[in-house]
Design a protein around this motif. Structure first.
Motif, mmCIF file in Angstrom:
data_model
loop_
_atom_site.group_PDB
_atom_site.id
_atom_site.type_symbol
_atom_site.label_atom_id
_atom_site.label_comp_id
_atom_site.label_asym_id
_atom_site.label_seq_id
_atom_site.Cartn_x
_atom_site.Cartn_y
_atom_site.Cartn_z
ATOM 1 N N ALA A 179 9.443 -3.857 -8.847
ATOM 2 C CA ALA A 179 8.836 -2.779 -8.077
ATOM 3 C C ALA A 179 8.345 -3.289 -6.728
ATOM 4 C CB ALA A 179 7.670 -2.175 -8.860
ATOM 5 N N ASP A 180 8.391 -2.419 -5.726
ATOM 6 C CA ASP A 180 7.824 -2.768 -4.428
ATOM 7 C C ASP A 180 6.318 -2.959 -4.569
ATOM 8 O OD1 ASP A 180 10.317 -2.480 -3.365
ATOM 9 O OD2 ASP A 180 9.802 -0.877 -1.958
ATOM 10 N N ARG A 181 5.772 -3.841 -3.738
ATOM 11 C CA ARG A 181 4.324 -4.050 -3.712
ATOM 12 C C ARG A 181 3.809 -3.622 -2.339
ATOM 13 N NH1 ARG A 181 5.876 -8.912 -6.836
ATOM 14 N NH2 ARG A 181 6.136 -10.063 -4.890
ATOM 15 N N VAL A 182 2.838 -2.732 -2.352
ATOM 16 C CA VAL A 182 2.313 -2.190 -1.107
ATOM 17 C C VAL A 182 0.827 -2.514 -1.015
ATOM 18 C CG1 VAL A 182 2.057 -0.136 0.324
ATOM 19 C CG2 VAL A 182 3.996 -0.311 -1.256
ATOM 20 N N TYR A 183 0.406 -2.972 0.165
ATOM 21 C CA TYR A 183 -0.985 -3.337 0.399
ATOM 22 C C TYR A 183 -1.583 -2.321 1.371
ATOM 23 C CZ TYR A 183 0.554 -7.569 -1.865
ATOM 24 O OH TYR A 183 1.087 -8.459 -2.777
ATOM 25 N N VAL A 184 -2.682 -1.709 0.966
ATOM 26 C CA VAL A 184 -3.276 -0.615 1.733
ATOM 27 C C VAL A 184 -4.734 -0.919 2.059
ATOM 28 C CG1 VAL A 184 -1.720 1.105 0.729
ATOM 29 C CG2 VAL A 184 -3.906 0.624 -0.399
ATOM 30 N N LEU A 185 -5.242 -0.246 3.095
ATOM 31 C CA LEU A 185 -6.640 -0.372 3.492
ATOM 32 C C LEU A 185 -7.331 0.963 3.285
ATOM 33 C CD1 LEU A 185 -4.857 -2.093 5.904
ATOM 34 C CD2 LEU A 185 -7.179 -2.936 6.215
ATOM 35 N N LYS A 186 -8.523 0.926 2.744
ATOM 36 C CA LYS A 186 -9.279 2.139 2.480
ATOM 37 C C LYS A 186 -9.973 2.609 3.746
ATOM 38 C CE LYS A 186 -12.605 4.069 -0.799
ATOM 39 N NZ LYS A 186 -13.477 3.776 -1.967
ATOM 40 N N HIS A 187 -9.896 3.916 4.002
ATOM 41 C CA HIS A 187 -10.555 4.480 5.175
ATOM 42 C C HIS A 187 -12.048 4.157 5.172
ATOM 43 C CE1 HIS A 187 -7.321 7.799 6.011
ATOM 44 N NE2 HIS A 187 -6.906 6.576 6.279
ATOM 45 N N LYS A 210 -4.115 -3.217 -3.470
ATOM 46 C CA LYS A 210 -2.707 -3.383 -3.828
ATOM 47 C C LYS A 210 -2.258 -2.300 -4.792
ATOM 48 C CE LYS A 210 0.371 -6.723 -6.125
ATOM 49 N NZ LYS A 210 0.461 -8.074 -6.715
ATOM 50 N N VAL A 211 -1.028 -1.800 -4.585
ATOM 51 C CA VAL A 211 -0.424 -0.851 -5.523
ATOM 52 C C VAL A 211 1.028 -1.243 -5.761
ATOM 53 C CG1 VAL A 211 -1.913 1.073 -4.840
ATOM 54 C CG2 VAL A 211 0.306 0.757 -3.714
ATOM 55 N N TYR A 212 1.560 -0.822 -6.906
ATOM 56 C CA TYR A 212 2.983 -0.993 -7.206
ATOM 57 C C TYR A 212 3.691 0.337 -6.990
ATOM 58 C CZ TYR A 212 2.274 -5.607 -9.258
ATOM 59 O OH TYR A 212 1.985 -6.937 -9.451
ATOM 60 N N LEU A 213 4.838 0.271 -6.331
ATOM 61 C CA LEU A 213 5.614 1.475 -6.006
ATOM 62 C C LEU A 213 6.995 1.415 -6.639
ATOM 63 C CD1 LEU A 213 6.148 4.070 -4.260
ATOM 64 C CD2 LEU A 213 6.964 2.496 -2.467
ATOM 65 N N ASP A 214 7.340 2.457 -7.395
ATOM 66 C CA ASP A 214 8.707 2.591 -7.914
ATOM 67 C C ASP A 214 9.575 3.135 -6.782
ATOM 68 O OD1 ASP A 214 11.104 3.364 -9.095
ATOM 69 O OD2 ASP A 214 10.160 3.973 -10.968
ATOM 70 N N VAL A 270 7.378 6.889 -7.040
ATOM 71 C CA VAL A 270 6.129 7.059 -7.779
ATOM 72 C C VAL A 270 5.259 5.820 -7.597
ATOM 73 C CG1 VAL A 270 5.075 7.391 -10.043
ATOM 74 C CG2 VAL A 270 7.233 8.552 -9.482
ATOM 75 N N VAL A 271 3.996 6.053 -7.235
ATOM 76 C CA VAL A 271 3.035 4.951 -7.178
ATOM 77 C C VAL A 271 2.615 4.639 -8.603
ATOM 78 C CG1 VAL A 271 0.782 4.191 -6.343
ATOM 79 C CG2 VAL A 271 2.246 5.598 -4.877
ATOM 80 N N ARG A 272 2.870 3.415 -9.053
ATOM 81 C CA ARG A 272 2.676 3.047 -10.453
ATOM 82 C C ARG A 272 1.223 2.739 -10.805
ATOM 83 N NH1 ARG A 272 6.845 0.692 -13.387
ATOM 84 N NH2 ARG A 272 8.765 1.913 -13.232
ATOM 85 N N SER A 273 0.382 2.470 -9.836
ATOM 86 C CA SER A 273 -0.975 2.011 -10.160
ATOM 87 C C SER A 273 -1.984 2.560 -9.172
ATOM 88 C CB SER A 273 -1.027 0.482 -10.146
ATOM 89 O OG SER A 273 -0.716 -0.008 -8.838
ATOM 90 N N GLU A 274 -3.229 2.548 -9.574
ATOM 91 C CA GLU A 274 -4.325 2.862 -8.667
ATOM 92 C C GLU A 274 -4.547 1.661 -7.742
ATOM 93 O OE1 GLU A 274 -6.086 5.694 -8.360
ATOM 94 O OE2 GLU A 274 -4.713 6.595 -9.831
ATOM 95 N N PRO A 275 -5.056 1.902 -6.540
ATOM 96 C CA PRO A 275 -5.367 0.766 -5.653
ATOM 97 C C PRO A 275 -6.416 -0.154 -6.281
ATOM 98 C CG PRO A 275 -5.368 2.836 -4.432
ATOM 99 C CD PRO A 275 -5.296 3.203 -5.885
ATOM 100 N N VAL A 276 -6.100 -1.437 -6.357
ATOM 101 C CA VAL A 276 -7.030 -2.425 -6.907
ATOM 102 C C VAL A 276 -7.132 -3.591 -5.930
ATOM 103 C CG1 VAL A 276 -6.552 -1.823 -9.310
ATOM 104 C CG2 VAL A 276 -5.180 -3.597 -8.195
ATOM 105 N N ALA A 277 -8.149 -4.421 -6.104
ATOM 106 C CA ALA A 277 -8.317 -5.602 -5.246
ATOM 107 C C ALA A 277 -7.069 -6.473 -5.301
ATOM 108 C CB ALA A 277 -9.540 -6.395 -5.695
ATOM 109 N N VAL A 278 -6.780 -7.158 -4.209
ATOM 110 C CA VAL A 278 -5.537 -7.919 -4.113
ATOM 111 C C VAL A 278 -5.478 -9.082 -5.096
ATOM 112 C CG1 VAL A 278 -5.068 -7.287 -1.728
ATOM 113 C CG2 VAL A 278 -6.506 -9.274 -2.204
ATOM 114 N N ASN A 279 -6.605 -9.488 -5.656
ATOM 115 C CA ASN A 279 -6.607 -10.551 -6.670
ATOM 116 C C ASN A 279 -6.990 -10.007 -8.050
ATOM 117 O OD1 ASN A 279 -9.313 -10.059 -6.232
ATOM 118 N ND2 ASN A 279 -9.897 -12.210 -5.973
ATOM 119 N N HIS A 280 -6.741 -8.730 -8.278
ATOM 120 C CA HIS A 280 -7.129 -8.077 -9.527
ATOM 121 C C HIS A 280 -6.290 -8.542 -10.716
ATOM 122 C CE1 HIS A 280 -8.419 -4.835 -12.232
ATOM 123 N NE2 HIS A 280 -7.146 -4.649 -12.515
#
Length: 365
Positions: free
Chosen positions: A85-93, A100-104, A109-119
């Motif tokens: 799966a693609d890995r996407v790194y996002v910043l919260k407003h 970090k989230v996983y993208l199919d 489809v975004v596979r996960s909720e945003p979590v800390a990059v070392n989660h």
């Protein structure tokens, strides 16, 4: 000279034993990071799709923005092997925090909720390996440890400069101290070339990262994201098509979006007709974040030798330049500092005891 070098080799090894063991053991695991992610969390990291059947980048970006409202895309790791799966790194407003989230990429489809990059476990291990979980201060710790590893590799070869005579020497029917001495030397002889490569590349990266932080972020200024910093009407697919046309064989592997005012839209990727140690992020195409106009690109095939060599550090450090065989070798070599620590500490303790006994005998009654 040899005696002084031996003392430095000996005591520095004792001082840095624990940090080196941590760095080396985590590094051995991270050689197979993708496989561990697939095994530990297939529901996030594994997708089912046919290679070449990805949704368009514009469609995927629209889905990301729709499913992650309140976040902005910062960077995007691209995979097209039909498995990962693609890995996407996002910043919260309203913050400068990365998630970090996983993208199919085949279903959008975004596979996960945003979590800390070392989660996740392997990401936590990466942070431990790289920064000892203490942020930028950890860069200094790992940098010093890598520098000492490099010194110990070089000093070990100098101390045992006739090492070729004992390339296969391992006496089994001897006292334990002699056996441990042989194991220490033999493992050092066999692992030295790889450890020197790992140590040198690690030192370079740490020093580069420290300089980057000191020069560009010395005042601890971080941009707080409140809105999109680029023209969201720009077509990613159009820019990627232009990249491929301008730089024959270009395939994007990493997308970087403006998360600071001075940044542009940049695509990192690989091109054909390169060395087997050229990384998958070696070439780069940049576009103006407002107009979409292509800016000067960076083609690794036209780069000077120094930059080509620096780019090769990625594959040389992580050992995936020759597929599974080199990764297995790098994984096993990563375990050698544990052997050095056990055998080195044992030899140090054994050699100290006779000195203590001799001092007690010499004392007057």
């Amino acid at each position: 000279m040899k005696k002084t070098l031996h003392l430095w080799h000996h005591y520095l090894g004792l001082v840095v034993a624990i940090p080196l063991i941590i760095i080396s053991l985590t590094g051995s695991i991270l050689v197979f990071k993708e496989e561990f992610d697939h095994w530990l969390m297939p529901e996030l990291a594994v997708v089912e799709g046919e290679t070449g059947k990805r949704l368009s980048y514009d469609e995927l970006r629209a889905e990301l923005n729709n499913q992650l409202q309140g976040y902005e895309i910062g960077s995007w790791e691209v995979f097209d092997d039909g498995i990962t799966a693609d890995r996407v790194y996002v910043l919260k407003h309203g913050t400068s925090e990365w998630f970090k989230v996983y993208l199919d990429q085949y279903q959008g489809v975004v596979r996960s909720e945003p979590v800390a990059v070392n989660h996740y476990l392997t990401d936590w291990l990466l942070d431990l390996h790289y920064k000892f979980l203490i942020g930028d201060t950890g860069l200094w710790v790992t940098g010093v440890a890598s520098l000492i590893l490099l010194f110990m590799g070089i000093s070990g070869l100098i101390i045992y400069r006739q090492f070729w005579k004992k390339f296969f020497t391992l006496r089994l029917k001897v006292k334990r101290i002699a056996l441990f001495s042989d194991i220490h030397k033999l493992v050092g002889i066999w692992s030295a070339p790889v450890l020197l490569v790992i140590g040198f590349t690690g030192v370079y990266w740490n020093i580069s990262e420290i300089i980057h932080h000191e020069l560009e972020h010395g005042e601890e200024h971080q941009t707080v994201i409140t809105e999109r910093l680029y023209n969201h009407q720009l077509s990613l697919d159009k820019m990627i098509a232009e990249s491929t046309q301008q730089m024959g064989g270009f395939r994007p592997t990493y997308l970087l979006f403006p998360y600071e005012p001075e940044l542009q839209v940049t695509f990192f990727g690989e091109v054909s007709n390169t060395s087997f140690v050229t990384s998958e992020y070696a070439s780069m195409v940049t576009f103006n974040k407002q107009t979409g106009e292509r800016m000067p690109n960076y083609d690794i095939r036209e780069a000077p030798f120094f930059l080509v060599a620096v780019d090769s550090f990625r594959k040389l450090h992580f050992g995936y330049f020759a597929g599974l065989p080199s990764r297995v070798i790098w994984c096993l070599i990563g375990l050698t500092p544990l052997i050095f620590a056990i055998t080195g500490c044992y030899l140090w303790l054994k050699r100290r005891r006779p000195k203590k006994r001799a001092m007690k005998v010499a004392q007057p009654i």
